[in-house]
Design a protein around this motif. Sequence first.
Motif, PDB file in Angstrom:
ATOM      1  N   GLN A  20      -4.929 -16.147 -57.949  1.00 46.28           N
ATOM      2  CA  GLN A  20      -4.653 -14.869 -58.602  1.00 46.28           C
ATOM      3  C   GLN A  20      -3.173 -14.724 -58.935  1.00 46.28           C
ATOM      4  N   GLU A  21      -2.320 -15.153 -58.025  1.00 45.92           N
ATOM      5  CA  GLU A  21      -0.876 -15.068 -58.255  1.00 45.92           C
ATOM      6  C   GLU A  21      -0.466 -15.892 -59.476  1.00 45.92           C
ATOM      7  N   LYS A  22      -0.975 -17.125 -59.561  1.00 43.52           N
ATOM      8  CA  LYS A  22      -0.640 -17.991 -60.702  1.00 43.52           C
ATOM      9  C   LYS A  22      -1.261 -17.466 -61.989  1.00 43.52           C
ATOM     10  N   ALA A  23      -2.500 -17.007 -61.925  1.00 42.33           N
ATOM     11  CA  ALA A  23      -3.176 -16.483 -63.112  1.00 42.33           C
ATOM     12  C   ALA A  23      -2.427 -15.265 -63.662  1.00 42.33           C
ATOM     13  N   ARG A  24      -1.997 -14.389 -62.786  1.00 43.68           N
ATOM     14  CA  ARG A  24      -1.244 -13.199 -63.225  1.00 43.68           C
ATOM     15  C   ARG A  24       0.104 -13.580 -63.824  1.00 43.68           C
ATOM     16  N   ALA A  25       0.752 -14.585 -63.238  1.00 47.84           N
ATOM     17  CA  ALA A  25       2.078 -14.999 -63.710  1.00 47.84           C
ATOM     18  C   ALA A  25       2.030 -15.635 -65.096  1.00 47.84           C
ATOM     19  N   THR A  26       0.864 -16.167 -65.477  1.00 50.69           N
ATOM     20  CA  THR A  26       0.746 -16.857 -66.765  1.00 50.69           C
ATOM     21  C   THR A  26      -0.202 -16.124 -67.713  1.00 50.69           C
ATOM     22  N   ILE A  27      -0.416 -14.848 -67.500  1.00 52.73           N
ATOM     23  CA  ILE A  27      -1.395 -14.087 -68.277  1.00 52.73           C
ATOM     24  C   ILE A  27      -1.062 -14.045 -69.775  1.00 52.73           C
ATOM     25  N   ASP A  28       0.207 -14.164 -70.128  1.00 52.17           N
ATOM     26  CA  ASP A  28       0.615 -14.114 -71.529  1.00 52.17           C
ATOM     27  C   ASP A  28       0.375 -15.420 -72.284  1.00 52.17           C
ATOM     28  N   ILE A  29       0.006 -16.476 -71.580  1.00 49.43           N
ATOM     29  CA  ILE A  29      -0.272 -17.764 -72.221  1.00 49.43           C
ATOM     30  C   ILE A  29      -1.793 -17.925 -72.252  1.00 49.43           C
ATOM     31  N   ALA A  30      -2.390 -17.668 -73.407  1.00 48.33           N
ATOM     32  CA  ALA A  30      -3.858 -17.626 -73.526  1.00 48.33           C
ATOM     33  C   ALA A  30      -4.530 -18.919 -73.079  1.00 48.33           C
ATOM     34  N   GLU A  31      -3.918 -20.071 -73.335  1.00 45.18           N
ATOM     35  CA  GLU A  31      -4.541 -21.354 -73.029  1.00 45.18           C
ATOM     36  C   GLU A  31      -4.317 -21.819 -71.588  1.00 45.18           C
ATOM     37  N   MET A  32      -3.520 -21.080 -70.828  1.00 43.66           N
ATOM     38  CA  MET A  32      -3.230 -21.482 -69.448  1.00 43.66           C
ATOM     39  C   MET A  32      -4.372 -21.035 -68.539  1.00 43.66           C
ATOM     40  N   ARG A  33      -4.888 -21.971 -67.741  1.00 39.33           N
ATOM     41  CA  ARG A  33      -5.975 -21.665 -66.820  1.00 39.33           C
ATOM     42  C   ARG A  33      -5.720 -22.315 -65.463  1.00 39.33           C
ATOM     43  N   TYR A  34      -6.102 -21.607 -64.426  1.00 41.32           N
ATOM     44  CA  TYR A  34      -6.024 -22.124 -63.065  1.00 41.32           C
ATOM     45  C   TYR A  34      -7.426 -22.161 -62.472  1.00 41.32           C
ATOM     46  N   PHE A  35      -7.651 -23.114 -61.596  1.00 40.87           N
ATOM     47  CA  PHE A  35      -8.970 -23.359 -61.031  1.00 40.87           C
ATOM     48  C   PHE A  35      -8.877 -23.520 -59.518  1.00 40.87           C
ATOM     49  N   ILE A  36      -9.989 -23.204 -58.857  1.00 44.15           N
ATOM     50  CA  ILE A  36     -10.135 -23.462 -57.422  1.00 44.15           C
ATOM     51  C   ILE A  36     -11.206 -24.541 -57.269  1.00 44.15           C
ATOM     52  N   VAL A  37     -10.851 -25.629 -56.615  1.00 36.23           N
ATOM     53  CA  VAL A  37     -11.786 -26.725 -56.362  1.00 36.23           C
ATOM     54  C   VAL A  37     -12.138 -26.687 -54.881  1.00 36.23           C
ATOM     55  N   HIS A  38     -13.412 -26.696 -54.587  1.00 38.59           N
ATOM     56  CA  HIS A  38     -13.895 -26.679 -53.209  1.00 38.59           C
ATOM     57  C   HIS A  38     -13.856 -28.106 -52.652  1.00 38.59           C
ATOM     58  N   LEU A  39     -12.701 -28.509 -52.140  1.00 45.02           N
ATOM     59  CA  LEU A  39     -12.535 -29.878 -51.620  1.00 45.02           C
ATOM     60  C   LEU A  39     -13.486 -30.176 -50.475  1.00 45.02           C
ATOM     61  N   HIS A  40     -13.778 -29.189 -49.655  1.00 45.42           N
ATOM     62  CA  HIS A  40     -14.658 -29.421 -48.512  1.00 45.42           C
ATOM     63  C   HIS A  40     -16.043 -29.872 -48.968  1.00 45.42           C
ATOM     64  N   ARG A  41     -16.471 -29.466 -50.146  1.00 45.06           N
ATOM     65  CA  ARG A  41     -17.772 -29.901 -50.672  1.00 45.06           C
ATOM     66  C   ARG A  41     -17.718 -31.357 -51.131  1.00 45.06           C
ATOM     67  N   LEU A  42     -16.563 -31.787 -51.600  1.00 43.32           N
ATOM     68  CA  LEU A  42     -16.407 -33.177 -52.019  1.00 43.32           C
ATOM     69  C   LEU A  42     -16.274 -34.102 -50.814  1.00 43.32           C
ATOM     70  N   LEU A  43     -15.630 -33.602 -49.771  1.00 43.10           N
ATOM     71  CA  LEU A  43     -15.419 -34.400 -48.575  1.00 43.10           C
ATOM     72  C   LEU A  43     -16.687 -34.561 -47.754  1.00 43.10           C
ATOM     73  N   ASP A  44     -17.545 -33.535 -47.783  1.00 41.52           N
ATOM     74  CA  ASP A  44     -18.798 -33.586 -47.030  1.00 41.52           C
ATOM     75  C   ASP A  44     -19.908 -33.009 -47.906  1.00 41.52           C
ATOM     76  N   PRO A  45     -20.430 -33.801 -48.847  1.00 42.58           N
ATOM     77  CA  PRO A  45     -21.424 -33.305 -49.800  1.00 42.58           C
ATOM     78  C   PRO A  45     -22.718 -32.809 -49.168  1.00 42.58           C
ATOM     79  N   GLU A  46     -23.013 -33.217 -47.941  1.00 44.96           N
ATOM     80  CA  GLU A  46     -24.236 -32.766 -47.272  1.00 44.96           C
ATOM     81  C   GLU A  46     -24.096 -31.336 -46.760  1.00 44.96           C
ATOM     82  N   ASP A  47     -22.876 -30.849 -46.683  1.00 46.88           N
ATOM     83  CA  ASP A  47     -22.610 -29.510 -46.154  1.00 46.88           C
ATOM     84  C   ASP A  47     -22.997 -28.452 -47.176  1.00 46.88           C
TER      85      ASP A  47
END
Length: 78
Positions: free
Chosen positions: A51-78
């Motif tokens: 949210q902090e990064k998204a708010r800081a770059t709100i004026d740049i329409a093409e700028m996007r930030y993402f959250i990747v759930h690393l724990h799902r990649l590390l343990d796909p059975e979880d």
Amino acid sequence: MSETAKQSDQLLHLVFGGELESLDGVRFKDLEHLDVVGIYPNYAAAKEAWQEKARATIDIAEMRYFIVHLHRLLDPED
């Protein structure tokens, strides 16, 4: 505390972003300039950083930030 319990306490999440080529997809303009914000121990902390990064770059329409759930990649059975 068991090893399994310790691992479940660390639901790692990666926050990163960059400028997209267009608003129609998720293809970055320049992979060398991706902004890796950090790795966080849980979703709440990652969301706060996102949210902090998204708010800081709100004026740049093409700028996007993402959250990747690393724990799902590390343990796909979880």
